[in-house]
Design a protein around this motif. Sequence first.
Motif, PDB file in Angstrom:
ATOM      1  N   UNK A  51       0.819  -1.215   0.000  1.00  0.00           N
ATOM      2  CA  UNK A  51       0.000   0.000   0.000  1.00  0.00           C
ATOM      3  C   UNK A  51       0.850   1.262   0.000  1.00  0.00           C
ATOM      4  N   UNK A  52       2.148   1.088  -0.045  1.00  0.00           N
ATOM      5  CA  UNK A  52       3.062   2.215  -0.122  1.00  0.00           C
ATOM      6  C   UNK A  52       4.412   1.714  -0.625  1.00  0.00           C
ATOM      7  N   UNK A  53       5.333   2.624  -0.856  1.00  0.00           N
ATOM      8  CA  UNK A  53       6.663   2.260  -1.331  1.00  0.00           C
ATOM      9  C   UNK A  53       7.380   1.390  -0.303  1.00  0.00           C
ATOM     10  N   UNK A  54       8.418   0.670  -0.728  1.00  0.00           N
ATOM     11  CA  UNK A  54       9.187  -0.132   0.228  1.00  0.00           C
ATOM     12  C   UNK A  54       9.696   0.723   1.383  1.00  0.00           C
ATOM     13  N   UNK A  55       9.755   0.118   2.552  1.00  0.00           N
ATOM     14  CA  UNK A  55      10.234   0.797   3.756  1.00  0.00           C
ATOM     15  C   UNK A  55      11.648   0.321   4.058  1.00  0.00           C
ATOM     16  N   UNK A  56      12.595   1.259   4.103  1.00  0.00           N
ATOM     17  CA  UNK A  56      13.986   0.969   4.436  1.00  0.00           C
ATOM     18  C   UNK A  56      14.232   1.462   5.859  1.00  0.00           C
ATOM     19  N   UNK A  57      14.637   0.567   6.746  1.00  0.00           N
ATOM     20  CA  UNK A  57      14.903   0.912   8.144  1.00  0.00           C
ATOM     21  C   UNK A  57      16.409   0.897   8.387  1.00  0.00           C
ATOM     22  N   UNK A  58      16.948   2.034   8.774  1.00  0.00           N
ATOM     23  CA  UNK A  58      18.363   2.146   9.134  1.00  0.00           C
ATOM     24  C   UNK A  58      18.432   2.334  10.645  1.00  0.00           C
ATOM     25  N   UNK A  59      18.908   1.306  11.335  1.00  0.00           N
ATOM     26  CA  UNK A  59      18.894   1.331  12.787  1.00  0.00           C
ATOM     27  C   UNK A  59      20.119   1.981  13.386  1.00  0.00           C
ATOM     28  N   UNK A  60      20.156   1.958  14.720  1.00  0.00           N
ATOM     29  CA  UNK A  60      21.282   2.500  15.459  1.00  0.00           C
ATOM     30  C   UNK A  60      22.548   1.707  15.211  1.00  0.00           C
ATOM     31  N   UNK A  61      23.647   2.211  15.698  1.00  0.00           N
ATOM     32  CA  UNK A  61      24.956   1.708  15.302  1.00  0.00           C
ATOM     33  C   UNK A  61      25.223   0.271  15.710  1.00  0.00           C
ATOM     34  N   UNK A  62      24.618  -0.209  16.779  1.00  0.00           N
ATOM     35  CA  UNK A  62      24.836  -1.598  17.179  1.00  0.00           C
ATOM     36  C   UNK A  62      23.699  -2.503  16.741  1.00  0.00           C
ATOM     37  N   UNK A  63      22.715  -1.940  16.064  1.00  0.00           N
ATOM     38  CA  UNK A  63      21.615  -2.777  15.581  1.00  0.00           C
ATOM     39  C   UNK A  63      22.065  -3.587  14.389  1.00  0.00           C
ATOM     40  N   UNK A  64      21.566  -4.789  14.297  1.00  0.00           N
ATOM     41  CA  UNK A  64      21.748  -5.549  13.067  1.00  0.00           C
ATOM     42  C   UNK A  64      20.404  -5.666  12.366  1.00  0.00           C
ATOM     43  N   UNK A  65      20.389  -6.370  11.257  1.00  0.00           N
ATOM     44  CA  UNK A  65      19.171  -6.420  10.450  1.00  0.00           C
ATOM     45  C   UNK A  65      18.051  -7.203  11.108  1.00  0.00           C
ATOM     46  N   UNK A  66      18.360  -7.926  12.175  1.00  0.00           N
ATOM     47  CA  UNK A  66      17.331  -8.678  12.880  1.00  0.00           C
ATOM     48  C   UNK A  66      16.733  -7.897  14.050  1.00  0.00           C
ATOM     49  N   UNK A  67      17.207  -6.689  14.268  1.00  0.00           N
ATOM     50  CA  UNK A  67      16.726  -5.907  15.402  1.00  0.00           C
ATOM     51  C   UNK A  67      15.250  -5.545  15.280  1.00  0.00           C
ATOM     52  N   UNK A  68      14.720  -5.622  14.052  1.00  0.00           N
ATOM     53  CA  UNK A  68      13.337  -5.197  13.816  1.00  0.00           C
ATOM     54  C   UNK A  68      12.391  -6.386  13.608  1.00  0.00           C
ATOM     55  N   UNK A  69      12.832  -7.586  13.962  1.00  0.00           N
ATOM     56  CA  UNK A  69      12.000  -8.769  13.721  1.00  0.00           C
ATOM     57  C   UNK A  69      10.617  -8.641  14.322  1.00  0.00           C
ATOM     58  N   UNK A  70      10.541  -8.121  15.529  1.00  0.00           N
ATOM     59  CA  UNK A  70       9.247  -8.076  16.216  1.00  0.00           C
ATOM     60  C   UNK A  70       8.369  -6.931  15.740  1.00  0.00           C
ATOM     61  N   UNK A  71       8.923  -6.052  14.923  1.00  0.00           N
ATOM     62  CA  UNK A  71       8.114  -4.998  14.321  1.00  0.00           C
ATOM     63  C   UNK A  71       7.495  -5.452  13.000  1.00  0.00           C
ATOM     64  N   UNK A  72       8.018  -6.544  12.452  1.00  0.00           N
ATOM     65  CA  UNK A  72       7.654  -6.911  11.085  1.00  0.00           C
ATOM     66  C   UNK A  72       6.196  -7.300  10.926  1.00  0.00           C
ATOM     67  N   UNK A  73       5.595  -7.833  11.963  1.00  0.00           N
ATOM     68  CA  UNK A  73       4.187  -8.226  11.844  1.00  0.00           C
ATOM     69  C   UNK A  73       3.334  -7.037  11.427  1.00  0.00           C
ATOM     70  N   UNK A  74       3.629  -5.872  11.999  1.00  0.00           N
ATOM     71  CA  UNK A  74       2.844  -4.678  11.691  1.00  0.00           C
ATOM     72  C   UNK A  74       3.327  -4.020  10.411  1.00  0.00           C
ATOM     73  N   UNK A  75       4.624  -3.918  10.227  1.00  0.00           N
ATOM     74  CA  UNK A  75       5.163  -3.186   9.083  1.00  0.00           C
ATOM     75  C   UNK A  75       4.951  -3.923   7.767  1.00  0.00           C
ATOM     76  N   UNK A  76       5.238  -5.232   7.761  1.00  0.00           N
ATOM     77  CA  UNK A  76       5.202  -5.999   6.519  1.00  0.00           C
ATOM     78  C   UNK A  76       3.789  -6.217   6.004  1.00  0.00           C
ATOM     79  N   UNK A  77       2.796  -5.914   6.796  1.00  0.00           N
ATOM     80  CA  UNK A  77       1.411  -6.026   6.327  1.00  0.00           C
ATOM     81  C   UNK A  77       1.107  -4.975   5.262  1.00  0.00           C
ATOM     82  N   UNK A  78       1.853  -3.882   5.283  1.00  0.00           N
ATOM     83  CA  UNK A  78       1.552  -2.753   4.414  1.00  0.00           C
ATOM     84  C   UNK A  78       2.542  -2.551   3.275  1.00  0.00           C
TER      85      UNK A  78
END
Length: 336
Positions: A51-78
């Motif tokens: 429903x919108x353009x791809x979302x690119x998440x750039x996290x904090x300096x010690x975050x890795x790409x798995x830091x947002x796993x628990x957000x994906x249920x809400x984000x990836x729906x859209x």
Amino acid sequence: MRSDIGTAQDTSAADPGPGPMPPATARVEERTLTFEGFAYHCRIVHQDHPRTEPLILLGGSSQNRYAWLRHEKWLAEYCTTVTVDLPGYGTADFLPVVHGIDFLAANVRHMLGELAMPRVNLVGSCFGGAIALRFAQQYPAYVARLGLVGMTRVIPDDYADSVPRWTRMLEQGDRAGIAGELVERFMSPAGTGAVRKHAVVSRLLLRQFMAQSEDELRMSVEHNARLMSHDWYRDEPVPAVPSLVFTGEHDTLCTPAMGRAVAASLPAASFTTIKEADHLAPVERMEEFSDLIIRFCTQQPLVGLPYCNQVETLGTAVRRPAVPAPTGGSQAASVL
């Protein structure tokens, strides 16, 4: 621990308890790419009916790409959601200090080319916010919307003064000492205000710092040097795209006043704070954080949200010079 302005955000990687995961039907792709000789990794959660353009998440300096796993249920729906380990961070290749934020912004552009994503919603948190803003300045055609979380134009003096000491502590292997200092610095102190999950996030943050590998510590030391050797912020033009700047209402690292100043420097931005949260709002209030991002990216109203304080409209394009009052009048037009 990477001792920088975005470190606290890295607690998104710390798991505060059971939470949602991407829908079972989601198509998840992991890719390893190379930019100017440095390998890096991205995670793509595909949405076939976005429903919108791809979302690119750039996290904090010690975050890795798995830091947002628990957000994906809400984000990836859209929308299709992308997280990344840029060189020098996560499990990507070590990045020498000579390469700064310009290099990392160019790396994001390389990634979008490899993923065939010509226009995206770009959200950067803390150190990721500095990269996102530099990217928007240098590659504006790629940016549909810009979100900055826990961001500041200026690294606080007391933080900058602490970086050399933290670097020495890291080099000496004093994990307990620096971990304690960093938790105190990133979490709002007692008496600041009510913060959700304050105690559990503090424990998880401390545990995360203590568990870093030797390679991670080496990256931390190099990051400290990068932070102090390159421009954090540049006063350069930013594309006139919809922008959102926010943080927790009790953020004592990148305070609401600092975030408001960032919003005021953009052409037009909405600014708000999340209630009962500090610098770690993305992990303290995951669902609310995700909802705010999705509302912004899908152009839904941001006013009246129960978890946010007042939404302000700021920016260089919305400020108007005072207009002299008509003859006989006693008031000038207001300045937004």
